[in-house]
Design a protein around this motif. Structure first.
Motif, mmCIF file in Angstrom:
data_model
loop_
_atom_site.group_PDB
_atom_site.id
_atom_site.type_symbol
_atom_site.label_atom_id
_atom_site.label_comp_id
_atom_site.label_asym_id
_atom_site.label_seq_id
_atom_site.Cartn_x
_atom_site.Cartn_y
_atom_site.Cartn_z
ATOM 1 N N LEU A 12 31.642 43.088 39.467
ATOM 2 C CA LEU A 12 32.918 42.541 39.950
ATOM 3 C C LEU A 12 32.884 41.020 40.111
ATOM 4 C CD1 LEU A 12 33.894 45.356 42.481
ATOM 5 C CD2 LEU A 12 34.584 45.082 40.083
ATOM 6 N N PRO A 13 31.888 40.427 40.814
ATOM 7 C CA PRO A 13 31.862 38.962 40.877
ATOM 8 C C PRO A 13 31.647 38.308 39.517
ATOM 9 C CG PRO A 13 29.894 39.918 41.897
ATOM 10 C CD PRO A 13 30.851 41.032 41.658
ATOM 11 N N LEU A 14 30.954 39.030 38.595
ATOM 12 C CA LEU A 14 30.788 38.498 37.234
ATOM 13 C C LEU A 14 32.144 38.358 36.549
ATOM 14 C CD1 LEU A 14 29.140 37.813 34.651
ATOM 15 C CD2 LEU A 14 29.019 40.283 34.209
ATOM 16 N N LEU A 15 32.966 39.418 36.627
ATOM 17 C CA LEU A 15 34.281 39.374 35.989
ATOM 18 C C LEU A 15 35.254 38.478 36.735
ATOM 19 C CD1 LEU A 15 34.777 43.102 34.897
ATOM 20 C CD2 LEU A 15 33.748 41.190 33.646
ATOM 21 N N HIS A 44 36.458 51.356 35.269
ATOM 22 C CA HIS A 44 37.741 51.413 34.571
ATOM 23 C C HIS A 44 38.540 52.631 35.005
ATOM 24 C CE1 HIS A 44 40.504 52.155 31.146
ATOM 25 N NE2 HIS A 44 40.556 50.829 31.091
ATOM 26 N N GLU A 45 37.857 53.772 35.199
ATOM 27 C CA GLU A 45 38.542 54.988 35.645
ATOM 28 C C GLU A 45 39.204 54.794 37.007
ATOM 29 O OE1 GLU A 45 35.606 58.016 35.602
ATOM 30 O OE2 GLU A 45 35.461 58.101 33.403
ATOM 31 N N HIS A 46 38.583 53.954 37.831
ATOM 32 C CA HIS A 46 39.134 53.676 39.159
ATOM 33 C C HIS A 46 40.060 52.449 39.136
ATOM 34 C CE1 HIS A 46 36.837 56.605 41.558
ATOM 35 N NE2 HIS A 46 35.896 56.436 40.655
ATOM 36 N N ARG A 47 40.328 51.939 37.929
ATOM 37 C CA ARG A 47 41.224 50.786 37.720
ATOM 38 C C ARG A 47 40.737 49.532 38.450
ATOM 39 N NH1 ARG A 47 45.975 53.183 40.190
ATOM 40 N NH2 ARG A 47 46.926 51.140 40.004
ATOM 41 N N LEU A 48 39.442 49.445 38.639
ATOM 42 C CA LEU A 48 38.857 48.245 39.240
ATOM 43 C C LEU A 48 38.532 47.209 38.170
ATOM 44 C CD1 LEU A 48 36.518 49.865 41.912
ATOM 45 C CD2 LEU A 48 38.820 48.963 42.215
ATOM 46 N N VAL A 49 38.364 47.659 36.933
ATOM 47 C CA VAL A 49 38.259 46.747 35.794
ATOM 48 C C VAL A 49 39.203 47.250 34.705
ATOM 49 C CG1 VAL A 49 35.849 46.224 36.330
ATOM 50 C CG2 VAL A 49 36.371 47.925 34.575
ATOM 51 N N TYR A 50 39.532 46.350 33.778
ATOM 52 C CA TYR A 50 40.468 46.681 32.703
ATOM 53 C C TYR A 50 39.893 46.170 31.391
ATOM 54 C CZ TYR A 50 44.716 46.559 29.859
ATOM 55 O OH TYR A 50 45.636 46.735 28.853
ATOM 56 N N ARG A 51 39.949 47.024 30.341
ATOM 57 C CA ARG A 51 39.468 46.593 29.036
ATOM 58 C C ARG A 51 40.619 46.045 28.214
ATOM 59 N NH1 ARG A 51 36.391 50.646 24.980
ATOM 60 N NH2 ARG A 51 38.540 51.407 24.712
ATOM 61 N N GLN A 52 40.484 44.795 27.805
ATOM 62 C CA GLN A 52 41.524 44.133 27.034
ATOM 63 C C GLN A 52 41.475 44.561 25.570
ATOM 64 O OE1 GLN A 52 41.521 39.982 29.616
ATOM 65 N NE2 GLN A 52 40.480 39.998 27.654
ATOM 66 N N ALA A 61 43.944 45.687 38.089
ATOM 67 C CA ALA A 61 45.057 45.468 39.011
ATOM 68 C C ALA A 61 44.826 46.137 40.360
ATOM 69 C CB ALA A 61 46.352 45.979 38.386
ATOM 70 N N ARG A 62 44.147 47.299 40.361
ATOM 71 C CA ARG A 62 43.960 48.003 41.630
ATOM 72 C C ARG A 62 43.081 47.214 42.582
ATOM 73 N NH1 ARG A 62 40.841 52.800 43.674
ATOM 74 N NH2 ARG A 62 42.146 53.636 45.341
ATOM 75 N N LEU A 63 42.146 46.440 42.027
ATOM 76 C CA LEU A 63 41.284 45.628 42.872
ATOM 77 C C LEU A 63 42.107 44.584 43.617
ATOM 78 C CD1 LEU A 63 38.294 45.182 43.645
ATOM 79 C CD2 LEU A 63 38.186 43.473 41.837
ATOM 80 N N PHE A 64 43.054 43.972 42.921
ATOM 81 C CA PHE A 64 43.921 42.979 43.561
ATOM 82 C C PHE A 64 44.821 43.634 44.607
ATOM 83 C CE2 PHE A 64 43.024 41.126 39.350
ATOM 84 C CZ PHE A 64 42.417 39.952 39.761
ATOM 85 N N ALA A 65 45.302 44.839 44.303
ATOM 86 C CA ALA A 65 46.155 45.548 45.258
ATOM 87 C C ALA A 65 45.371 45.894 46.519
ATOM 88 C CB ALA A 65 46.713 46.815 44.615
ATOM 89 N N LEU A 66 44.130 46.337 46.338
ATOM 90 C CA LEU A 66 43.296 46.661 47.492
ATOM 91 C C LEU A 66 43.011 45.415 48.330
ATOM 92 C CD1 LEU A 66 40.727 49.109 45.841
ATOM 93 C CD2 LEU A 66 42.455 49.699 47.549
ATOM 94 N N ALA A 67 42.738 44.320 47.638
ATOM 95 C CA ALA A 67 42.450 43.070 48.348
ATOM 96 C C ALA A 67 43.658 42.607 49.148
ATOM 97 C CB ALA A 67 42.027 41.990 47.354
ATOM 98 N N GLN A 68 44.846 42.698 48.540
ATOM 99 C CA GLN A 68 46.056 42.280 49.233
ATOM 100 C C GLN A 68 46.323 43.157 50.446
ATOM 101 O OE1 GLN A 68 47.897 39.604 48.709
ATOM 102 N NE2 GLN A 68 49.226 40.145 50.425
#
Length: 249
Positions: A12-15, A44-52, A61-68
């Motif tokens: 996560l901090p890498l990305l 990716h299954e938990h939507r914490l990372v996304y493959r472009q 996006a879910r990581l940002f939602a959780l953070a907010q």
């Protein structure tokens, strides 16, 4: 911590520094590509990372939602209170925590002094916005246009001869506070009370609250209180770290 969880969290901090492909992730973790791919698929299954489309991975996006959601549910008073108590024990003086809400600066928490003289301030009550050190810090962080608009509509009661008399002087004081990163009220509200204050910042660097130490000059002089400023600032920085999760250094 399990090695698998540790490696997954290290992605996560890498990305956070920008998108990376499978090889870059594997290299950063020091693992085979197949191991990195399993970790990325789980995230990716938990939507914490996304493959472009270019096959690189970025934060999801879910990581940002959780953070907010986490930020919205943070209680600055709960986080700050142990620090305020410790500062009160170290100095023996009155310690305040304040926030800016809808045009008012309100006391959110208070630790009383050890000596018999008590300040009449109360939690939930607004402060004297044109003179209080905590108010200066909170208002100094507002965008310039908002600062000017607020200063223009405020009244400027002369509580003492040291009170700020008008909008121009107030804006000048806010500019100095913004530059130096701390504030004082040396007899501006009550001639016998002095105060030093420091800002508490969120993850984006904005001031979310302010804390102060106040004492009557029959207990300590203004110069003696100012000598506590480094301690007050260290306490505010510690609260900022706990609140934002970021090192303020």
């Amino acid at each position: 911590m399990s090695q698998t969880v540790d490696r997954a969290l290290s992605i996560l901090p890498l990305l956070a520094r920008g998108p990376a492909d499978l090889g870059q992730v594997a290299g950063a973790l020091g693992v085979h590509k197949s191991t990195a791919l399993r970790l990325l698929r789980t995230l990716h299954e938990h939507r914490l990372v996304y493959r472009q489309q270019d096959q690189r991975y970025r934060l999801g996006a879910r990581l940002f939602a959780l953070a907010q959601e986490a930020v919205e549910n943070l209680d600055i008073r709960e986080i700050a209170h142990p620090h305020l108590v410790q500062l009160g024990e170290e100095t023996g003086h009155t310690v305040h925590l304040a926030v800016y809400e809808e045009g008012e600066v309100l006391y959110l928490d208070k630790v009383d002094s050890r000596y018999p003289v008590r300040m009449y301030s109360r939690i939930g009550k607004p402060v004297a916005i044109t003179v209080a050190a905590v108010a200066k810090l909170l208002l100094a962080d507002l965008p310039e246009a908002e600062r000017r608009a607020l200063a223009a509509k405020l009244d400027y009661p002369m509580y003492t001869p040291r009170s700020i008399p008008n909008a121009a002087a107030f804006l000048q004081e806010l500019a100095a506070v913004r530059e130096q990163g701390w504030a004082t009220d040396l007899g501006g509200h009550e001639e016998s009370i002095n105060c030093v204050a420091a800002p508490i910042r969120g993850a984006d660097g904005r001031v979310v609250a302010a804390m102060s130490v106040s004492a009557p000059n029959v207990v300590v002089t203004a110069e003696e209180l100012l000598a506590l400023l480094p301690l007050v600032r260290r306490t505010a920085d510690a609260i900022s770290r706990d609140y934002s999760g970021k090192d303020t250094a």
